[in-house]
Scaffold this active site. Sequence first.
Site, PDB file in Angstrom:
ATOM      1  N   GLU A 141       0.857  -1.188   0.000  1.00 12.33           N
ATOM      2  CA  GLU A 141       0.000   0.000   0.000  1.00 12.33           C
ATOM      3  C   GLU A 141       0.891   1.236   0.000  1.00 12.33           C
ATOM      4  O   GLU A 141       2.092   1.141   0.287  1.00 12.33           O
ATOM      5  CB  GLU A 141      -0.917   0.020   1.237  1.00 12.33           C
ATOM      6  N   HIS A 181      -8.602  10.914   3.176  1.00 12.50           N
ATOM      7  CA  HIS A 181      -8.235   9.840   2.243  1.00 12.50           C
ATOM      8  C   HIS A 181      -8.363  10.372   0.827  1.00 12.50           C
ATOM      9  O   HIS A 181      -9.343  11.035   0.503  1.00 12.50           O
ATOM     10  CB  HIS A 181      -9.152   8.626   2.445  1.00 12.50           C
ATOM     11  N   ARG A 202      -0.788   9.024   1.900  1.00 14.51           N
ATOM     12  CA  ARG A 202      -2.133   9.573   1.688  1.00 14.51           C
ATOM     13  C   ARG A 202      -2.220  11.086   1.681  1.00 14.51           C
ATOM     14  O   ARG A 202      -2.902  11.671   0.847  1.00 14.51           O
ATOM     15  CB  ARG A 202      -3.028   9.124   2.830  1.00 14.51           C
ATOM     16  N   HIS A 261     -11.104  10.869   6.734  1.00 11.63           N
ATOM     17  CA  HIS A 261     -10.943   9.428   6.896  1.00 11.63           C
ATOM     18  C   HIS A 261     -10.503   8.995   8.291  1.00 11.63           C
ATOM     19  O   HIS A 261     -11.005   8.023   8.828  1.00 11.63           O
ATOM     20  CB  HIS A 261      -9.927   8.932   5.866  1.00 11.63           C
ATOM     21  N   ARG A 321      -0.960   9.075   9.214  1.00  9.17           N
ATOM     22  CA  ARG A 321      -0.883   7.628   9.445  1.00  9.17           C
ATOM     23  C   ARG A 321      -0.479   6.880   8.174  1.00  9.17           C
ATOM     24  O   ARG A 321      -1.005   7.129   7.101  1.00  9.17           O
ATOM     25  CB  ARG A 321      -2.236   7.116   9.896  1.00  9.17           C
TER      26      ARG A 321
HETATM   27  C1  LIG Z   1     -13.709   2.804   5.294  1.00 10.52           C
HETATM   28  C2  LIG Z   1     -12.533   2.574   6.194  1.00 10.52           C
HETATM   29  C3  LIG Z   1     -11.496   1.747   5.791  1.00 10.52           C
HETATM   30  C4  LIG Z   1     -10.401   1.532   6.630  1.00 10.52           C
HETATM   31  N1  LIG Z   1      -9.409   0.666   6.235  1.00 10.52           N
HETATM   32  C5  LIG Z   1      -8.404   0.383   7.097  1.00 10.52           C
HETATM   33  C6  LIG Z   1      -7.429  -0.600   6.788  1.00 10.52           C
HETATM   34  O1  LIG Z   1      -7.475  -1.244   5.724  1.00 10.52           O
HETATM   35  N2  LIG Z   1      -6.429  -0.827   7.684  1.00 10.52           N
HETATM   36  C7  LIG Z   1      -6.336  -0.142   8.871  1.00 10.52           C
HETATM   37  O2  LIG Z   1      -5.407  -0.395   9.646  1.00 10.52           O
HETATM   38  N3  LIG Z   1      -7.265   0.773   9.201  1.00 10.52           N
HETATM   39  C8  LIG Z   1      -8.291   1.044   8.353  1.00 10.52           C
HETATM   40  N4  LIG Z   1      -9.238   1.970   8.708  1.00 10.52           N
HETATM   41  C9  LIG Z   1      -9.143   2.609  10.027  1.00 10.52           C
HETATM   42  C10 LIG Z   1      -9.597   1.613  11.095  1.00 10.52           C
HETATM   43  O3  LIG Z   1     -10.679   0.854  10.601  1.00 10.52           O
HETATM   44  C11 LIG Z   1     -10.043   2.325  12.360  1.00 10.52           C
HETATM   45  O4  LIG Z   1      -9.125   3.297  12.729  1.00 10.52           O
HETATM   46  C12 LIG Z   1     -10.154   1.326  13.509  1.00 10.52           C
HETATM   47  O5  LIG Z   1     -10.958   0.251  13.127  1.00 10.52           O
HETATM   48  C13 LIG Z   1     -10.743   2.025  14.733  1.00 10.52           C
HETATM   49  O6  LIG Z   1     -11.012   1.050  15.689  1.00 10.52           O
HETATM   50  P1  LIG Z   1     -11.542   1.484  17.120  1.00 10.52           P
HETATM   51  O7  LIG Z   1     -11.716   0.230  17.876  1.00 10.52           O
HETATM   52  O8  LIG Z   1     -10.673   2.535  17.666  1.00 10.52           O
HETATM   53  O9  LIG Z   1     -12.965   2.202  16.817  1.00 10.52           O
HETATM   54  P2  LIG Z   1     -14.264   1.670  16.075  1.00 10.52           P
HETATM   55  O10 LIG Z   1     -14.004   0.414  15.349  1.00 10.52           O
HETATM   56  O11 LIG Z   1     -14.821   2.795  15.274  1.00 10.52           O
HETATM   57  O12 LIG Z   1     -15.272   1.370  17.269  1.00 10.52           O
HETATM   58  C14 LIG Z   1     -15.796   2.423  18.054  1.00 10.52           C
HETATM   59  C15 LIG Z   1     -16.718   1.837  19.108  1.00 10.52           C
HETATM   60  O13 LIG Z   1     -17.005   2.817  20.108  1.00 10.52           O
HETATM   61  C16 LIG Z   1     -18.384   2.801  20.408  1.00 10.52           C
HETATM   62  N5  LIG Z   1     -18.774   4.100  20.948  1.00 10.52           N
HETATM   63  C17 LIG Z   1     -18.475   5.336  20.491  1.00 10.52           C
HETATM   64  N6  LIG Z   1     -19.016   6.275  21.283  1.00 10.52           N
HETATM   65  C18 LIG Z   1     -19.674   5.623  22.269  1.00 10.52           C
HETATM   66  C19 LIG Z   1     -20.451   6.037  23.376  1.00 10.52           C
HETATM   67  N7  LIG Z   1     -20.669   7.327  23.646  1.00 10.52           N
HETATM   68  N8  LIG Z   1     -20.996   5.097  24.174  1.00 10.52           N
HETATM   69  C20 LIG Z   1     -20.821   3.771  23.925  1.00 10.52           C
HETATM   70  N9  LIG Z   1     -20.073   3.324  22.884  1.00 10.52           N
HETATM   71  C21 LIG Z   1     -19.520   4.236  22.070  1.00 10.52           C
HETATM   72  C22 LIG Z   1     -19.041   2.477  19.082  1.00 10.52           C
HETATM   73  O14 LIG Z   1     -20.372   2.038  19.293  1.00 10.52           O
HETATM   74  C23 LIG Z   1     -18.090   1.394  18.578  1.00 10.52           C
HETATM   75  O15 LIG Z   1     -18.435   0.172  19.159  1.00 10.52           O
HETATM   76  C24 LIG Z   1     -10.334   2.190   7.876  1.00 10.52           C
HETATM   77  C25 LIG Z   1     -11.385   3.028   8.280  1.00 10.52           C
HETATM   78  C26 LIG Z   1     -12.471   3.220   7.466  1.00 10.52           C
HETATM   79  C27 LIG Z   1     -13.584   4.111   7.918  1.00 10.52           C
END
Ligand SMILES: Cc1cc2nc3c(=O)[nH]c(=O)nc-3n(C[C@H](O)[C@H](O)[C@H](O)COP(=O)(O)OP(=O)(O)OC[C@H]3O[C@@H](n4cnc5c(N)ncnc54)[C@H](O)[C@@H]3O)c2cc1C
Length: 487
Positions: A115, A228, A276, A337, A372
């Site tokens: 990538e 992005h 990016r 993004h 990132r």
């Molecule tokens: C389209 C897309 C493609 C991507 N592709 C990649 C990739 O190929 N490789 C890579 O490394 N990263 C990628 N990323 C980035 C990566 O997916 C995210 O940064 C990562 O998954 C974030 O994980 P997280 O656990 O921090 O948050 P999330 O997976 O967003 O989870 C957040 C959680 O917090 C909860 N929450 C939020 N606020 C509250 C509240 N007030 N009360 C209770 N619960 C709450 C939500 O309900 C959810 O369960 C991508 C992102 C996107 C959007």
Amino acid sequence: MRQPYNAIVIGSGVAGLYCALQFPPTMRVLVLCKGKMADTNTDLAQGGVAAVLDVTHDSYERHIEDTMIAGHRENNPAAVEVLVREGPGDVLRLMERYGVEFDRRPDGTLNATLEGGHSRRRIVHHKDSTGHEIAVRLCAAARASANITVAEDAVVYRLRRVDGGFLVYLLQGGKAEVLAAPYVVLATGGIGQVYRYTTNSPVSTGDGVRLAWELGCHISNLHYVQFHPSAFAGGEQTRQRFLISEAVRGEGAYLINCKKERFMHLYDDRLELAPRDVVAKSIILESRRQADEHFYLDIAYKGADFLKARFPMIYEKCLASGVDLTREPIPIFPCHHYLMGGIQVDLNAKTDLDRLYAAGECACTGVHGKNRLASNSLLEGLVFGRRAAEDITRRSKGETFTPPPLPAPDDVAGAPLPAGLDRAINDIMQRTCFVLPDYGAVREGLKEVDRYLNRLRSGRFALTREYVETLSLATVAHIILKELPLP
Ligand SMILES: Cc1cc2nc3c(=O)[nH]c(=O)nc-3n(C[C@H](O)[C@H](O)[C@H](O)COP(=O)(O)OP(=O)(O)OC[C@H]3O[C@@H](n4cnc5c(N)ncnc54)[C@H](O)[C@@H]3O)c2cc1C
């Protein structure tokens, strides 16, 4: 929700679930998520997870250097070391303990891809829906763990410090409730909904950042936001944009302008494989040069068989919007993004407030610096989610937590929230902070945001998920605009 818990983890994405799963079976963990368990950015991740799993063709030093170059060397070197050296162990654990399947070559070895910004093929992936594969496996593992309770549709709206822990205020089924725990882990994800167009899930409203900020935690570089370069820009223009993964450029797609000409050579020697932020800025500069915002990714020359097998989800999504990527270029344009900044934490994911941790996209370990590197973020959620659980486990030994008498739940009744406050905040952010910030508009933007914030705080509005999220959007916008230099 049966009390007491040894820890409450707020968030069911990669950071929250992987963290919860690393506690020993003797510790009771509650995972709260504000939608369904899989409503996360994690579930949307496409490209993969970056990790050095083949040390004959790659090295930790190369992954570290690629991460530092992409981050403009504003990264925290100690955090990058931890990420890169410990990450492969967590990726192996995903496969061995939780059954995550990554694509393999016919000889059975992992089929790592390339990538933008990576000097080696080190991105392990599950076709083009890696996040979904990880989310499904971690959700199943959490549901099967006797020591983990998951509460869906539970919106945390406030945290309060008490002796030896925290009170956690939440809304569930339209009612308010209060819980207590000695440790809280914020794993609430990103802030995408602050912007007019984003690739992020609707849950990404920056609630965790607001909760930590209201407790006085240090928030670092919230304006370090990644745009992005290639969000889908065809079909119906919705607020949540479908992402055309970095891996499409990694597999050789050309970026072309409205004249169907390649242009990256005008901006960066790395062409389409530049990081990016460089590609996103190049597109904006080129759009100004051409006075036209039509841009495309062209990968049709790779042939239909390869493309349908390598990018089945992207192929189907584009087709559903009338674009056959095996025959024609894909319309794209930059959009919000990812958040590099966030709640400041140390190498154990601990905030500057005792017993409060943060992991994943809401946290700032400093691994990403100013930008990132692709596929480092799922890895960050794994490594620092695990480290949070390990640190809490270590500290909990021999401790007893007596929950304080819980206060009566808040009254949720109040005035209805006026429509359109969230959109008004989106418009301010689009005007001031999209890819190339307009510093001249920051002062006025901040004044406007602060007016909305005061109105939200003093308006006696009904306590609903919509209210909580709008308050978070306004708070995040305020912090970002405050950080930007005024002209
Ligand atoms: C389209 C897309 C493609 C991507 N592709 C990649 C990739 O190929 N490789 C890579 O490394 N990263 C990628 N990323 C980035 C990566 O997916 C995210 O940064 C990562 O998954 C974030 O994980 P997280 O656990 O921090 O948050 P999330 O997976 O967003 O989870 C957040 C959680 O917090 C909860 N929450 C939020 N606020 C509250 C509240 N007030 N009360 C209770 N619960 C709450 C939500 O309900 C959810 O369960 C991508 C992102 C996107 C959007």
